[in-house]
Design a protein around this motif. Sequence first.
Motif, PDB file in Angstrom:
ATOM      1  N   GLY A   7     101.642  28.344  37.179  1.00 19.24           N
ATOM      2  CA  GLY A   7     102.075  27.018  37.612  1.00 19.24           C
ATOM      3  C   GLY A   7     101.122  26.397  38.611  1.00 19.24           C
ATOM      4  N   SER A   8      99.869  26.790  38.567  1.00 21.81           N
ATOM      5  CA  SER A   8      98.905  26.381  39.595  1.00 21.81           C
ATOM      6  C   SER A   8      98.412  24.948  39.453  1.00 21.81           C
ATOM      7  CB  SER A   8      97.702  27.326  39.600  1.00 21.81           C
ATOM      8  OG  SER A   8      97.103  27.398  38.331  1.00 21.81           O
ATOM      9  N   THR A   9      98.765  24.269  38.365  1.00 26.47           N
ATOM     10  CA  THR A   9      98.351  22.869  38.226  1.00 26.47           C
ATOM     11  C   THR A   9      99.439  21.895  38.669  1.00 26.47           C
ATOM     12  OG1 THR A   9      99.084  22.795  35.911  1.00 26.47           O
ATOM     13  CG2 THR A   9      96.784  23.402  36.318  1.00 26.47           C
ATOM     14  N   GLY A  10     100.610  22.410  39.032  1.00 30.35           N
ATOM     15  CA  GLY A  10     101.685  21.559  39.528  1.00 30.35           C
ATOM     16  C   GLY A  10     101.527  21.285  41.014  1.00 30.35           C
ATOM     17  N   VAL A  31      96.445  29.419  33.489  1.00 33.02           N
ATOM     18  CA  VAL A  31      96.837  28.044  33.157  1.00 33.02           C
ATOM     19  C   VAL A  31      96.751  27.796  31.654  1.00 33.02           C
ATOM     20  CG1 VAL A  31      96.075  27.160  35.393  1.00 33.02           C
ATOM     21  CG2 VAL A  31      94.486  27.175  33.467  1.00 33.02           C
ATOM     22  N   ARG A  32      97.476  26.789  31.238  1.00 30.24           N
ATOM     23  CA  ARG A  32      97.394  26.363  29.834  1.00 30.24           C
ATOM     24  C   ARG A  32      96.222  25.424  29.631  1.00 30.24           C
ATOM     25  NH1 ARG A  32     102.561  23.297  27.581  1.00 30.24           N
ATOM     26  NH2 ARG A  32     101.901  21.923  29.279  1.00 30.24           N
ATOM     27  N   ASN A  33      95.979  24.554  30.621  1.00 33.23           N
ATOM     28  CA  ASN A  33      94.892  23.576  30.535  1.00 33.23           C
ATOM     29  C   ASN A  33      94.021  23.669  31.793  1.00 33.23           C
ATOM     30  OD1 ASN A  33      93.196  21.410  30.259  1.00 33.23           O
ATOM     31  ND2 ASN A  33      94.799  19.881  29.945  1.00 33.23           N
ATOM     32  N   PRO A  34      92.893  24.372  31.739  1.00 27.98           N
ATOM     33  CA  PRO A  34      92.033  24.549  32.913  1.00 27.98           C
ATOM     34  C   PRO A  34      91.534  23.234  33.508  1.00 27.98           C
ATOM     35  CG  PRO A  34      91.417  26.087  31.184  1.00 27.98           C
ATOM     36  CD  PRO A  34      92.398  25.117  30.572  1.00 27.98           C
ATOM     37  N   VAL A  47      91.873  31.193  34.296  1.00 24.92           N
ATOM     38  CA  VAL A  47      92.005  31.825  32.980  1.00 24.92           C
ATOM     39  C   VAL A  47      92.936  30.984  32.115  1.00 24.92           C
ATOM     40  CG1 VAL A  47      92.745  33.868  31.710  1.00 24.92           C
ATOM     41  CG2 VAL A  47      91.661  34.116  33.954  1.00 24.92           C
ATOM     42  N   LYS A  48      92.441  30.567  30.970  1.00 25.82           N
ATOM     43  CA  LYS A  48      93.281  29.841  30.020  1.00 25.82           C
ATOM     44  C   LYS A  48      94.095  30.841  29.221  1.00 25.82           C
ATOM     45  CE  LYS A  48      93.140  26.546  26.176  1.00 25.82           C
ATOM     46  NZ  LYS A  48      92.282  25.728  25.283  1.00 25.82           N
ATOM     47  N   SER A  49      95.410  30.647  29.225  1.00 29.77           N
ATOM     48  CA  SER A  49      96.257  31.608  28.517  1.00 29.77           C
ATOM     49  C   SER A  49      97.569  30.950  28.135  1.00 29.77           C
ATOM     50  CB  SER A  49      96.522  32.828  29.404  1.00 29.77           C
ATOM     51  OG  SER A  49      97.214  33.816  28.699  1.00 29.77           O
ATOM     52  N   GLN A  54     102.647  37.497  25.802  1.00 30.00           N
ATOM     53  CA  GLN A  54     102.559  38.588  26.765  1.00 30.00           C
ATOM     54  C   GLN A  54     101.225  39.318  26.687  1.00 30.00           C
ATOM     55  OE1 GLN A  54     106.063  41.142  27.250  1.00 30.00           O
ATOM     56  NE2 GLN A  54     104.721  42.934  27.195  1.00 30.00           N
ATOM     57  N   ASP A  55     100.736  39.550  25.495  1.00 28.59           N
ATOM     58  CA  ASP A  55      99.489  40.297  25.332  1.00 28.59           C
ATOM     59  C   ASP A  55      98.316  39.578  25.993  1.00 28.59           C
ATOM     60  OD1 ASP A  55     100.817  42.263  23.941  1.00 28.59           O
ATOM     61  OD2 ASP A  55     100.361  41.416  21.965  1.00 28.59           O
ATOM     62  N   GLU A  56      98.318  38.242  25.961  1.00 26.57           N
ATOM     63  CA  GLU A  56      97.232  37.475  26.561  1.00 26.57           C
ATOM     64  C   GLU A  56      97.247  37.561  28.085  1.00 26.57           C
ATOM     65  OE1 GLU A  56      96.710  33.427  25.505  1.00 26.57           O
ATOM     66  OE2 GLU A  56      96.596  33.811  23.342  1.00 26.57           O
ATOM     67  N   LEU A  57      98.399  37.850  28.666  1.00 31.03           N
ATOM     68  CA  LEU A  57      98.527  37.843  30.122  1.00 31.03           C
ATOM     69  C   LEU A  57      98.142  39.167  30.767  1.00 31.03           C
ATOM     70  CD1 LEU A  57     101.935  35.959  30.563  1.00 31.03           C
ATOM     71  CD2 LEU A  57      99.618  35.015  30.475  1.00 31.03           C
TER      72      LEU A  57
END
Length: 205
Positions: A7-10, A31-34, A47-49, A54-57
């Motif tokens: 939630g670092s872009t909020g 983040v979803r959108n860097p 990191v875009k994820s 779960q596997d991506e995290l």
Amino acid sequence: MKIAVFGSTGPSGTLLVEECLENGHSVVAVVRNPDKLTIKHDNLTVVKSDIQNQDELVAPLTGCDAVMSCLGSRVSMWSTVTLYTDTIKVIEGAMKAAGVSRFVGMASWGTKYDANQPFVIKYIVRPIFLKRVLLNMGQMEDYLAESGDIDYTVVRPAQLTMDKSSGQFVPGVTYTIPRRDVVKFMLACVVNGEWKRKFVSIGIK
């Protein structure tokens, strides 16, 4: 410390990233959108994820000392909200796979009914405007309490503002609290190891 932040872009998440960096910690912002995260720092890794995968995290969480979350859902008067339960299950699973046990997240004052709440909160804000969001936040808290697999702390602030930090945040409730004070308290929970397996409402003096 090395801290992963969701939630670092909020508005609160951005302040949390800044607070961690200003205090000398390394941050992995998942983040979803860097492009939405404009902070630049030598100790920041973006990191875009997919938060639902779960596997991506697992990889970005590996080697972290703690995971923090300021993920939030838009207020919805009509639609069912499942963001909080959906994401905590994935985050917890990725944490276990990555060997990380400490989690500090943000919810809200009022996730559970309290007869002592002010009239406007109990009869207007909670049942009309925030019912679905607060319900799912409460379900997330129930999940954490029942799973028992990670050392969680869930912080329950009152109405958030963009005011300057008061520097006087304390357990307890006031009607409003600066976002900066909330993220300071959240980081203190990680650094000091306080309020483990607790849901704590905070306010300002």
